[in-house]
Design a protein around this motif. Structure first.
Motif, PDB file in Angstrom:
ATOM      1  N   SER A 145       0.840  -1.217  -0.143  1.00  0.00           N
ATOM      2  CA  SER A 145      -0.087   0.009  -0.003  1.00  0.00           C
ATOM      3  C   SER A 145       0.902   1.254  -0.041  1.00  0.00           C
ATOM      4  O   SER A 145       1.835   1.074   0.860  1.00  0.00           O
ATOM      5  CB  SER A 145      -0.883  -0.018   1.355  1.00  0.00           C
ATOM      6  OG  SER A 145      -1.497   1.229   1.371  1.00  0.00           O
TER       7      SER A 145
ATOM      8  N   ILE B 234      -9.453   9.204   5.046  1.00  0.00           N
ATOM      9  CA  ILE B 234      -9.572   8.018   4.181  1.00  0.00           C
ATOM     10  C   ILE B 234     -10.661   7.303   4.236  1.00  0.00           C
ATOM     11  O   ILE B 234     -11.294   6.900   3.222  1.00  0.00           O
ATOM     12  CB  ILE B 234      -8.361   7.088   4.843  1.00  0.00           C
ATOM     13  CG1 ILE B 234      -6.893   7.813   4.546  1.00  0.00           C
ATOM     14  CG2 ILE B 234      -8.598   5.782   4.099  1.00  0.00           C
ATOM     15  CD1 ILE B 234      -6.468   7.812   3.091  1.00  0.00           C
TER      16      ILE B 234
ATOM     17  N   LEU C 183      -7.916   0.366  -4.732  1.00  0.00           N
ATOM     18  CA  LEU C 183      -7.418   1.512  -3.846  1.00  0.00           C
ATOM     19  C   LEU C 183      -6.026   1.573  -4.178  1.00  0.00           C
ATOM     20  O   LEU C 183      -5.416   2.549  -4.281  1.00  0.00           O
ATOM     21  CB  LEU C 183      -7.900   1.175  -2.451  1.00  0.00           C
ATOM     22  CG  LEU C 183      -9.462   1.441  -2.211  1.00  0.00           C
ATOM     23  CD1 LEU C 183      -9.775   1.219  -0.799  1.00  0.00           C
ATOM     24  CD2 LEU C 183      -9.662   3.095  -2.407  1.00  0.00           C
TER      25      LEU C 183
ATOM     26  N   TYR D 144      -4.583   2.754  -7.533  1.00  0.00           N
ATOM     27  CA  TYR D 144      -5.166   4.139  -7.642  1.00  0.00           C
ATOM     28  C   TYR D 144      -4.136   4.745  -6.996  1.00  0.00           C
ATOM     29  O   TYR D 144      -3.527   5.815  -7.524  1.00  0.00           O
ATOM     30  CB  TYR D 144      -6.410   4.375  -7.651  1.00  0.00           C
ATOM     31  CG  TYR D 144      -6.800   5.745  -7.719  1.00  0.00           C
ATOM     32  CD1 TYR D 144      -7.059   6.356  -8.837  1.00  0.00           C
ATOM     33  CD2 TYR D 144      -6.867   6.618  -6.726  1.00  0.00           C
ATOM     34  CE1 TYR D 144      -7.400   7.798  -8.922  1.00  0.00           C
ATOM     35  CE2 TYR D 144      -7.369   8.088  -6.649  1.00  0.00           C
ATOM     36  CZ  TYR D 144      -7.320   8.652  -8.034  1.00  0.00           C
ATOM     37  OH  TYR D 144      -7.325   9.920  -8.045  1.00  0.00           O
ATOM     38  N   TRP D 145      -4.206   4.731  -5.800  1.00  0.00           N
ATOM     39  CA  TRP D 145      -3.249   5.633  -5.018  1.00  0.00           C
ATOM     40  C   TRP D 145      -1.997   5.504  -4.974  1.00  0.00           C
ATOM     41  O   TRP D 145      -1.079   6.658  -4.770  1.00  0.00           O
ATOM     42  CB  TRP D 145      -3.701   5.326  -3.433  1.00  0.00           C
ATOM     43  CG  TRP D 145      -5.136   6.011  -3.126  1.00  0.00           C
ATOM     44  CD1 TRP D 145      -6.092   5.359  -3.189  1.00  0.00           C
ATOM     45  CD2 TRP D 145      -5.458   7.429  -3.066  1.00  0.00           C
ATOM     46  NE1 TRP D 145      -7.338   6.386  -2.958  1.00  0.00           N
ATOM     47  CE2 TRP D 145      -6.893   7.579  -2.876  1.00  0.00           C
ATOM     48  CE3 TRP D 145      -4.608   8.916  -3.077  1.00  0.00           C
ATOM     49  CZ2 TRP D 145      -7.307   8.954  -2.794  1.00  0.00           C
ATOM     50  CZ3 TRP D 145      -5.242   9.823  -2.877  1.00  0.00           C
ATOM     51  CH2 TRP D 145      -6.632   9.836  -2.760  1.00  0.00           C
TER      52      TRP D 145
ATOM     53  N   VAL E  12      -1.342   7.892  -7.940  1.00  0.00           N
ATOM     54  CA  VAL E  12      -1.303   9.344  -7.540  1.00  0.00           C
ATOM     55  C   VAL E  12       0.141   9.410  -6.708  1.00  0.00           C
ATOM     56  O   VAL E  12       0.530  10.655  -7.051  1.00  0.00           O
ATOM     57  CB  VAL E  12      -2.404   9.240  -6.382  1.00  0.00           C
ATOM     58  CG1 VAL E  12      -2.226  10.764  -5.658  1.00  0.00           C
ATOM     59  CG2 VAL E  12      -3.718   9.165  -6.970  1.00  0.00           C
ATOM     60  N   ARG E  13       0.444   8.733  -5.735  1.00  0.00           N
ATOM     61  CA  ARG E  13       1.890   8.876  -5.143  1.00  0.00           C
ATOM     62  C   ARG E  13       2.917   9.127  -6.322  1.00  0.00           C
ATOM     63  O   ARG E  13       3.712  10.064  -6.310  1.00  0.00           O
ATOM     64  CB  ARG E  13       2.312   7.705  -4.525  1.00  0.00           C
ATOM     65  CG  ARG E  13       3.745   7.672  -3.765  1.00  0.00           C
ATOM     66  CD  ARG E  13       4.141   6.191  -3.504  1.00  0.00           C
ATOM     67  NE  ARG E  13       4.325   5.169  -4.589  1.00  0.00           N
ATOM     68  CZ  ARG E  13       3.970   4.214  -4.427  1.00  0.00           C
ATOM     69  NH1 ARG E  13       4.115   3.484  -3.253  1.00  0.00           N
ATOM     70  NH2 ARG E  13       4.183   3.203  -5.436  1.00  0.00           N
TER      71      ARG E  13
ATOM     72  N   TRP F 281       3.688  14.027  -2.224  1.00  0.00           N
ATOM     73  CA  TRP F 281       3.320  12.710  -1.567  1.00  0.00           C
ATOM     74  C   TRP F 281       4.299  12.484  -0.055  1.00  0.00           C
ATOM     75  O   TRP F 281       5.506  12.754  -0.008  1.00  0.00           O
ATOM     76  CB  TRP F 281       3.543  11.480  -2.331  1.00  0.00           C
ATOM     77  CG  TRP F 281       2.863  10.383  -1.745  1.00  0.00           C
ATOM     78  CD1 TRP F 281       3.450   9.180  -0.889  1.00  0.00           C
ATOM     79  CD2 TRP F 281       1.493   9.947  -1.767  1.00  0.00           C
ATOM     80  NE1 TRP F 281       2.575   8.195  -0.614  1.00  0.00           N
ATOM     81  CE2 TRP F 281       1.454   8.698  -1.042  1.00  0.00           C
ATOM     82  CE3 TRP F 281       0.498  10.576  -2.352  1.00  0.00           C
ATOM     83  CZ2 TRP F 281       0.062   8.185  -0.832  1.00  0.00           C
ATOM     84  CZ3 TRP F 281      -0.967   9.762  -1.974  1.00  0.00           C
ATOM     85  CH2 TRP F 281      -0.874   8.551  -1.412  1.00  0.00           C
TER      86      TRP F 281
ATOM     87  N   ILE G 107      -7.423  14.317   0.087  1.00  0.00           N
ATOM     88  CA  ILE G 107      -7.900  12.896  -0.107  1.00  0.00           C
ATOM     89  C   ILE G 107      -9.018  12.763  -0.742  1.00  0.00           C
ATOM     90  O   ILE G 107      -9.368  11.842  -1.476  1.00  0.00           O
ATOM     91  CB  ILE G 107      -7.379  12.255   1.394  1.00  0.00           C
ATOM     92  CG1 ILE G 107      -6.191  12.281   1.743  1.00  0.00           C
ATOM     93  CG2 ILE G 107      -8.068  10.802   1.355  1.00  0.00           C
ATOM     94  CD1 ILE G 107      -5.087  11.418   0.891  1.00  0.00           C
TER      95      ILE G 107
ATOM     96  N   GLY H 179     -10.618  11.283  -4.358  1.00  0.00           N
ATOM     97  CA  GLY H 179     -11.298  10.341  -4.162  1.00  0.00           C
ATOM     98  C   GLY H 179     -12.291  10.331  -5.166  1.00  0.00           C
ATOM     99  O   GLY H 179     -12.749   9.411  -5.983  1.00  0.00           O
TER     100      GLY H 179
ATOM    101  N   MET I  88     -10.882   9.768  -8.418  1.00  0.00           N
ATOM    102  CA  MET I  88     -10.708   8.217  -8.532  1.00  0.00           C
ATOM    103  C   MET I  88     -11.934   7.621  -9.007  1.00  0.00           C
ATOM    104  O   MET I  88     -11.917   6.701  -9.963  1.00  0.00           O
ATOM    105  CB  MET I  88     -10.741   7.743  -7.203  1.00  0.00           C
ATOM    106  CG  MET I  88     -10.425   6.251  -7.216  1.00  0.00           C
ATOM    107  SD  MET I  88     -10.114   5.422  -5.445  1.00  0.00           S
ATOM    108  CE  MET I  88     -11.952   5.812  -4.656  1.00  0.00           C
TER     109      MET I  88
END
Length: 382
Positions: free
Chosen positions: A212, A238, A273, A276-277, A280-281, A288, A303, A307, A310
């Motif tokens: 993650s 989150i 999740l 996608y994230w 983003v990072r 980040w 966030i 989202g 997303m």
């Protein structure tokens, strides 16, 4: 000679606790069906002169129904007492020789005699705290359910109101603590909490899964005082991001729920999740992992806004395909020139990067701007 009329009474076993000389506390049990037979509920209202009378807040039907459903569940536990103010007509008599220990001047056991209400007359008790619980108990199926009662003698509304204010002036549990505790609750939850339980569990996974991008970055209430330095994202942000996507029909996580069967594909949700994230990072490496004071991407508003984006991107890109990481990064690249996470001013909405706050206005404006920019940029490239 006319016979003396005897007032009917009810006798209960009770513990008397001396906290203040003139106002001892009595602890005893009543059945669920008996509570409203003994006690009235005073609600906030005003008399004809406009003077405030009573002290209880209005009924909250939804909350009462949630308590009823819990009481009718398989294993209800009801440790919180109903707090009552008793008429001075009640009488307490110590049980002679009934105490195992010598009288310590603090507590003793005995019998509390309570006059039963007569038709047309006031009841001998008033509920100071536990109005909604009392109403729920009266509507529950288990009429003989034992309920703890804590009571004190009070013959004036002023004293009752004073105790009501003091008792109800405690601070509620921090929202973050409630959010973190939800995944550990096994018993049935009210709908408003149950809907937050799955997002909170998913938040736990995002914070602990080695793949993650949020590994160790999410602040939870249990970390207070010893949180790691890289914990920069609040769990509420989150959880709200996940919850909105899970519960809204337009959310990208919504299709992973089988509402008819009450089942959710958590494995696929976690994969979506994380993919996608992670993108983003990789798309915003300079923003980040920093504290919200240094990067609004790590802020609750950032966030949640990302989202919302997303939901749009994963509505187009299947996150479970092998090429999804690359394709998601391509979609995110469309908004990169317009983002001001760590410096500058956001075009159109006019906020400096560090003026974005957690209020709904900021979140709505930021998310709308990101989605508009993403969609318009895509149209230009088609």
């Amino acid at each position: 000679m006319a016979a003396t009329r005897v007032t009917p009474t009810r006798e209960v076993r009770a513990l008397r606790i001396v906290q203040a000389k003139d106002y001892p506390l009595y602890v005893f049990m009543l059945r669920a069906s008996e509570i409203l037979d003994f006690a009235d509920i005073s609600r906030v209202s005003r008399d004809e002169a406009g003077k405030l009378i009573g002290y209880q807040r209005p009924q909250v039907r939804k909350h009462i129904q949630e308590i009823v459903e819990y009481l009718d569940s398989d294993v209800p536990i009801f440790p919180n007492p109903i707090i009552m103010a008793l008429s001075p007509d009640v009488v307490f008599r110590s049980t002679r020789g009934g105490n195992r220990h010598p009288d310590d001047g603090i507590s003793d056991t005995g019998r509390l005699t309570i006059p039963l209400p007569e038709e047309g007359k006031a009841k001998p008790a008033w509920i100071v705290d536990g109005q909604q619980r009392a109403l729920a108990l009266s509507r529950a199926q288990r009429k003989d359910f034992p309920v703890p009662i804590t009571a004190f003698i009070a013959d004036t509304v002023n004293l009752q109101r004073d105790q009501f204010v003091r008792i109800n002036n405690t601070r509620p549990l921090p929202r973050g603590l409630v959010t973190e505790l939800l995944p550990e609750v096994d018993s049935p939850l009210p709908a408003r909490l149950a809907i937050r339980q799955a997002p909170s569990k998913l938040c736990d996974v995002l914070n602990t899964d080695k793949s993650s991008p949020f590994l160790g970055m999410i602040k939870r209430a249990s970390m207070s005082g010893n949180k790691p330095t890289n914990a920069v994202v609040t769990d509420t942000g989150i959880v709200e991001m996940i919850q909105e996507s899970l519960t809204s029909p337009s959310g990208c996580l919504y299709p992973y729920r089988d509402i008819g069967r009450g089942e959710t594909d958590f494995d696929s949700i976690i994969k979506a999740l994380i993919i996608y994230w992670s993108a983003v990072r990789d798309t915003f490496p300079d923003a980040w992992g920093k504290s919200p004071e240094k990067s609004r991407l790590m802020h609750g508003a950032g966030i949640r806004a990302m989202g919302r984006l997303m939901d749009r991107i994963l509505g187009t890109v299947d996150p479970l395909r092998e090429d999804s990481p690359e394709r998601i990064r391509e979609h995110l690249a469309l908004v990169v020139p317009y983002c001001r996470w760590t410096a500058g001013t956001w075009n159109d909405i006019g906020y400096r990067w560090n003026e974005i706050e957690n209020g709904s206005r900021y979140f709505q404006e930021l998310s709308n701007y990101l989605i508009r920019t993403y969609q318009s940029t895509r149209r230009e490239l088609m």
